[in-house]
Design an enzyme around this catalytic site. Structure first.
Site, PDB file in Angstrom:
ATOM      1  N   TYR A  81      15.726  41.337  27.469  1.00  0.00           N
ATOM      2  CA  TYR A  81      15.037  40.798  28.656  1.00  0.00           C
ATOM      3  C   TYR A  81      15.386  41.557  29.934  1.00  0.00           C
ATOM      4  O   TYR A  81      14.731  41.403  30.957  1.00  0.00           O
ATOM      5  CB  TYR A  81      15.305  39.296  28.829  1.00  0.00           C
ATOM      6  CG  TYR A  81      16.748  38.917  29.040  1.00  0.00           C
ATOM      7  CD1 TYR A  81      17.409  39.197  30.235  1.00  0.00           C
ATOM      8  CD2 TYR A  81      17.460  38.246  28.052  1.00  0.00           C
ATOM      9  CE1 TYR A  81      18.737  38.844  30.430  1.00  0.00           C
ATOM     10  CE2 TYR A  81      18.779  37.888  28.231  1.00  0.00           C
ATOM     11  CZ  TYR A  81      19.402  38.189  29.431  1.00  0.00           C
ATOM     12  OH  TYR A  81      20.719  37.838  29.605  1.00  0.00           O
ATOM     13  N   ALA A 109      26.108  33.191  23.272  1.00  0.00           N
ATOM     14  CA  ALA A 109      25.929  31.835  23.775  1.00  0.00           C
ATOM     15  C   ALA A 109      24.539  31.407  23.329  1.00  0.00           C
ATOM     16  O   ALA A 109      23.601  32.202  23.400  1.00  0.00           O
ATOM     17  CB  ALA A 109      26.034  31.832  25.285  1.00  0.00           C
TER      18      ALA A 109
HETATM   19  N1  HPA Z   1      17.952  29.052  25.158  1.00  0.00           N
HETATM   20  C1  HPA Z   1      17.996  30.394  25.017  1.00  0.00           C
HETATM   21  N2  HPA Z   1      19.088  31.094  25.198  1.00  0.00           N
HETATM   22  C2  HPA Z   1      20.212  30.439  25.476  1.00  0.00           C
HETATM   23  C3  HPA Z   1      20.251  29.044  25.627  1.00  0.00           C
HETATM   24  C4  HPA Z   1      19.046  28.314  25.453  1.00  0.00           C
HETATM   25  O1  HPA Z   1      18.990  27.076  25.568  1.00  0.00           O
HETATM   26  N3  HPA Z   1      21.534  28.702  25.921  1.00  0.00           N
HETATM   27  C5  HPA Z   1      22.241  29.861  25.942  1.00  0.00           C
HETATM   28  N4  HPA Z   1      21.460  30.912  25.673  1.00  0.00           N
END
Ligand code: HPA
Length: 271
Positions: A81, A109
């Site tokens: 992104y 994450a």
């Molecule tokens: N969506 C996409 N990417 C992420 C999220 C989420 O809720 N939390 C951490 N990275």
């Protein structure tokens, strides 16, 4: 170009020859600070290296020792992104392969898609769904590194999975398991998208990891993947979530993650 970049990095690493790569996700950079006798190699200085731009991500490689084993760490990864070309990720993985990397521990994450997977928990990635619409392996294939049509039936190494399950049990660290779904981002999902991903059978959603995994499988690097769950997917609970919450929850789980990773590295045969 791959040879030239690998030579630059190896010159900085001097007589370090790590066989294990650790990729640290959003807010999980702390493990990088625990590396002993560190050699820091800023992405900025590496010729032709794509530069990372997200807050919470340092852009450097760290070579050194963890639990007495040589490791190479990416503190700050490349996200599609940010506008990076997907094939940049294939390129850097080919550089790592050239440096002698055999194992990759990839962390991220991620948002939860399941009630029972609450923020702050860890999830072993057992499989993935690539909904990013991108693939780093598109383009001319260099057979020297891997096949045109790599198979993904066992993208996440089964022996590594068993090993980390064992370690989690010994260390009494709860370790969930599931399928990671990648979106391109950078926006967090709509509630309708979260529902759709649940129906598809995914357990967590995030904006990374899949390009690294596809590239690593392609060039024969074995993979262990772990997600830190930082939030529930949009619409699953009433609270707002965003990048700040992601970083806070990642911080909480980081201690447990670093315990697991340290022990895993310690027990690696090949590395
Ligand atoms: N969506 C996409 N990417 C992420 C999220 C989420 O809720 N939390 C951490 N990275």
């Amino acid at each position: 170009m791959i040879e030239a970049i690998a030579t630059y990095i190896q010159n900085k690493l001097k007589n370090l020859h790590p066989q294990t790569l650790i990729i640290l996700g959003s807010g999980l950079g702390a493990l990088g600070e625990e590396i002993e006798n560190p050699v820091y190699i800023d992405y900025k200085g590496i010729p032709s290296w794509p530069q990372s731009t997200v807050s919470g991500h340092k852009g450097r490689l760290i070579g050194g020792f963890l639990e007495g084993k040589e490791v190479l760490c990416m503190q700050g990864r490349l996200h599609l992104y940010e506008g990076h070309a997907p094939e940049s990720i294939k390129m850097i993985m080919a550089v790592f392969k050239t440096l002698g990397i055999k194992n990759m521990i990839v962390t991220n994450a991620a948002g939860s898609l399941k009630e029972t997977l609450s923020p702050g928990s860890l999830m072993l990635i057992t499989d993935h769904i690539n909904l990013s619409g991108r693939n780093p392996l598109v383009g001319i294939n260099d057979e020297k590194f891997g096949p045109r049509f790599p198979v993904m039936g066992e993208a996440y190494d089964k022996i590594f999975q068993n090993k980390i399950r064992q370690i989690a049990q010994q260390e009494k660290i709860p370790l969930h398991e599931g399928t990671y779904l990648m979106v391109l981002g950078p926006n967090f999902e709509t509630a309708a998208e979260i529902k759709a991903f649940q129906i598809l059978g995914a357990d967590a959603v995030g904006m990374s990891t899949v390009p690294e995994v596809l590239s690593a499988v392609w060039c024969g690097i074995k993979i262990l993947g772990i997600s830190v769950i930082t939030n529930y997917g949009t619409g699953m609970i009433k609270e707002f979530h965003g990048h700040k919450e992601t970083l806070e929850q990642a911080d909480k789980a980081a201690g447990n993650l670093s315990k697991l990773v340290r022990q895993f590295v310690k027990e690696l045969q090949n590395g």
